[in-house]
Design a protein around this motif. Sequence first.
Motif, PDB file in Angstrom:
ATOM      1  N   PHE A  42       0.829  -1.191   0.000  1.00 47.72           N
ATOM      2  CA  PHE A  42       0.000   0.000   0.000  1.00 47.72           C
ATOM      3  C   PHE A  42       0.868   1.246   0.000  1.00 47.72           C
ATOM      4  N   CYS A  43       0.473   2.236  -0.781  1.00 48.01           N
ATOM      5  CA  CYS A  43       1.125   3.528  -0.674  1.00 48.01           C
ATOM      6  C   CYS A  43       0.217   4.454   0.119  1.00 48.01           C
ATOM      7  N   ALA A  44       0.836   5.421   0.758  1.00 43.23           N
ATOM      8  CA  ALA A  44       0.078   6.301   1.629  1.00 43.23           C
ATOM      9  C   ALA A  44       0.749   7.664   1.715  1.00 43.23           C
ATOM     10  N   ALA A  45      -0.056   8.659   2.034  1.00 40.87           N
ATOM     11  CA  ALA A  45       0.445  10.013   2.231  1.00 40.87           C
ATOM     12  C   ALA A  45       0.243  10.399   3.689  1.00 40.87           C
ATOM     13  N   ALA A  46       1.272  10.994   4.256  1.00 40.57           N
ATOM     14  CA  ALA A  46       1.234  11.373   5.669  1.00 40.57           C
ATOM     15  C   ALA A  46       0.607  12.744   5.857  1.00 40.57           C
ATOM     16  N   ARG A  47       0.197  13.031   7.089  1.00 36.17           N
ATOM     17  CA  ARG A  47      -0.346  14.346   7.375  1.00 36.17           C
ATOM     18  C   ARG A  47       0.745  15.396   7.429  1.00 36.17           C
ATOM     19  N   GLY A  48       1.969  14.999   7.666  1.00 32.34           N
ATOM     20  CA  GLY A  48       3.080  15.928   7.717  1.00 32.34           C
ATOM     21  C   GLY A  48       3.999  15.775   6.531  1.00 32.34           C
ATOM     22  N   ALA A  49       5.096  16.490   6.585  1.00 25.25           N
ATOM     23  CA  ALA A  49       6.025  16.530   5.453  1.00 25.25           C
ATOM     24  C   ALA A  49       7.164  15.528   5.554  1.00 25.25           C
ATOM     25  N   LEU A  50       7.290  14.859   6.704  1.00 26.79           N
ATOM     26  CA  LEU A  50       8.452  14.016   6.927  1.00 26.79           C
ATOM     27  C   LEU A  50       8.200  12.557   6.556  1.00 26.79           C
ATOM     28  N   ALA A  51       9.274  11.788   6.593  1.00 26.02           N
ATOM     29  CA  ALA A  51       9.227  10.366   6.265  1.00 26.02           C
ATOM     30  C   ALA A  51       8.888   9.577   7.521  1.00 26.02           C
ATOM     31  N   SER A  52       7.638   9.548   7.892  1.00 22.20           N
ATOM     32  CA  SER A  52       7.231   8.889   9.127  1.00 22.20           C
ATOM     33  C   SER A  52       7.230   7.374   8.993  1.00 22.20           C
ATOM     34  N   ARG A  53       7.567   6.709  10.090  1.00 18.32           N
ATOM     35  CA  ARG A  53       7.542   5.249  10.151  1.00 18.32           C
ATOM     36  C   ARG A  53       6.253   4.745  10.815  1.00 18.32           C
ATOM     37  N   SER A  54       5.457   5.670  11.309  1.00 22.85           N
ATOM     38  CA  SER A  54       4.262   5.298  12.064  1.00 22.85           C
ATOM     39  C   SER A  54       3.018   5.277  11.184  1.00 22.85           C
ATOM     40  N   ARG A  55       2.333   4.154  11.179  1.00 24.25           N
ATOM     41  CA  ARG A  55       1.133   4.017  10.351  1.00 24.25           C
ATOM     42  C   ARG A  55       0.083   5.064  10.710  1.00 24.25           C
ATOM     43  N   SER A  56       0.033   5.450  11.971  1.00 23.65           N
ATOM     44  CA  SER A  56      -0.985   6.405  12.403  1.00 23.65           C
ATOM     45  C   SER A  56      -0.769   7.811  11.838  1.00 23.65           C
ATOM     46  N   ASP A  57       0.424   8.073  11.314  1.00 22.39           N
ATOM     47  CA  ASP A  57       0.702   9.381  10.716  1.00 22.39           C
ATOM     48  C   ASP A  57       0.205   9.495   9.287  1.00 22.39           C
ATOM     49  N   TYR A  58      -0.213   8.379   8.717  1.00 24.05           N
ATOM     50  CA  TYR A  58      -0.653   8.363   7.325  1.00 24.05           C
ATOM     51  C   TYR A  58      -2.172   8.430   7.258  1.00 24.05           C
ATOM     52  N   ILE A  59      -2.662   9.373   6.454  1.00 23.82           N
ATOM     53  CA  ILE A  59      -4.096   9.635   6.446  1.00 23.82           C
ATOM     54  C   ILE A  59      -4.753   9.360   5.095  1.00 23.82           C
ATOM     55  N   TYR A  60      -3.955   9.200   4.052  1.00 26.35           N
ATOM     56  CA  TYR A  60      -4.506   8.854   2.737  1.00 26.35           C
ATOM     57  C   TYR A  60      -3.844   7.551   2.279  1.00 26.35           C
ATOM     58  N   TRP A  61      -4.688   6.652   1.809  1.00 23.79           N
ATOM     59  CA  TRP A  61      -4.179   5.327   1.425  1.00 23.79           C
ATOM     60  C   TRP A  61      -4.634   4.954   0.024  1.00 23.79           C
ATOM     61  N   GLY A  62      -3.732   4.308  -0.709  1.00 19.42           N
ATOM     62  CA  GLY A  62      -4.100   3.723  -1.980  1.00 19.42           C
ATOM     63  C   GLY A  62      -4.722   2.357  -1.764  1.00 19.42           C
ATOM     64  N   GLN A  63      -5.096   1.707  -2.848  1.00 22.12           N
ATOM     65  CA  GLN A  63      -5.839   0.446  -2.747  1.00 22.12           C
ATOM     66  C   GLN A  63      -4.949  -0.774  -2.619  1.00 22.12           C
ATOM     67  N   GLY A  64      -3.667  -0.646  -2.848  1.00 21.53           N
ATOM     68  CA  GLY A  64      -2.763  -1.776  -2.699  1.00 21.53           C
ATOM     69  C   GLY A  64      -2.513  -2.524  -3.994  1.00 21.53           C
ATOM     70  N   THR A  65      -1.325  -3.086  -4.085  1.00 20.61           N
ATOM     71  CA  THR A  65      -0.966  -3.926  -5.217  1.00 20.61           C
ATOM     72  C   THR A  65      -0.273  -5.173  -4.682  1.00 20.61           C
ATOM     73  N   LEU A  66      -0.633  -6.325  -5.212  1.00 21.91           N
ATOM     74  CA  LEU A  66      -0.164  -7.597  -4.677  1.00 21.91           C
ATOM     75  C   LEU A  66       1.192  -7.979  -5.276  1.00 21.91           C
ATOM     76  N   VAL A  67       2.117  -8.313  -4.399  1.00 17.04           N
ATOM     77  CA  VAL A  67       3.425  -8.837  -4.781  1.00 17.04           C
ATOM     78  C   VAL A  67       3.534 -10.260  -4.251  1.00 17.04           C
ATOM     79  N   THR A  68       3.818 -11.176  -5.142  1.00 16.57           N
ATOM     80  CA  THR A  68       3.991 -12.570  -4.747  1.00 16.57           C
ATOM     81  C   THR A  68       5.376 -13.022  -5.191  1.00 16.57           C
ATOM     82  N   VAL A  69       6.158 -13.493  -4.228  1.00 18.32           N
ATOM     83  CA  VAL A  69       7.508 -13.954  -4.518  1.00 18.32           C
ATOM     84  C   VAL A  69       7.542 -15.460  -4.317  1.00 18.32           C
ATOM     85  N   SER A  70       7.860 -16.172  -5.373  1.00 14.90           N
ATOM     86  CA  SER A  70       7.908 -17.627  -5.298  1.00 14.90           C
ATOM     87  C   SER A  70       9.332 -18.099  -5.000  1.00 14.90           C
ATOM     88  N   SER A  71       9.418 -19.206  -4.309  1.00 16.37           N
ATOM     89  CA  SER A  71      10.743 -19.735  -3.932  1.00 16.37           C
ATOM     90  C   SER A  71      11.305 -20.646  -4.998  1.00 16.37           C
TER      91      SER A  71
END
Length: 122
Positions: A93-122
């Motif tokens: 998922f990509c997301a945009a934060a409420r602030g300008a910095l590179a936050s590591r906290s999920r709670s700082d992100y207020i806009y979310w995309g729909q997600g894209t699936l990545v599958t890695v096979s062994s």
Amino acid sequence: QLQASGGGLVQAGGSLRLSCAASSRMFSNNGMGWFRQAPGKERDFIAGISWNSGGKSYADSVKDRFTISRDNAKNTMFLQMSGLTPEDTGVYFCAAARGALASRSRSDYIYWGQGTLVTVSS
């Protein structure tokens, strides 16, 4: 307003490049980030980038393998992933934060995309 793309099926050791397109320039002053949700698990922080790309942050599990970047002129953020392992499988998922910095906290992100699936096979 955020659209993630670029996911797919890849073999272990392979590479993928994810993109996150914003519908407008409204996120050009926001920090943005990527999160991953593996099946049955929480949505975890993967990488974040400040509004002007001056600050970047990575989860320890992807550091030195993934690179986050953005092009504000094109309203797009990227995640270049290399050295993929099956543990990297999940919905990204990509997301945009409420602030300008590179936050590591999920709670700082207020806009979310729909997600894209990545599958890695062994």
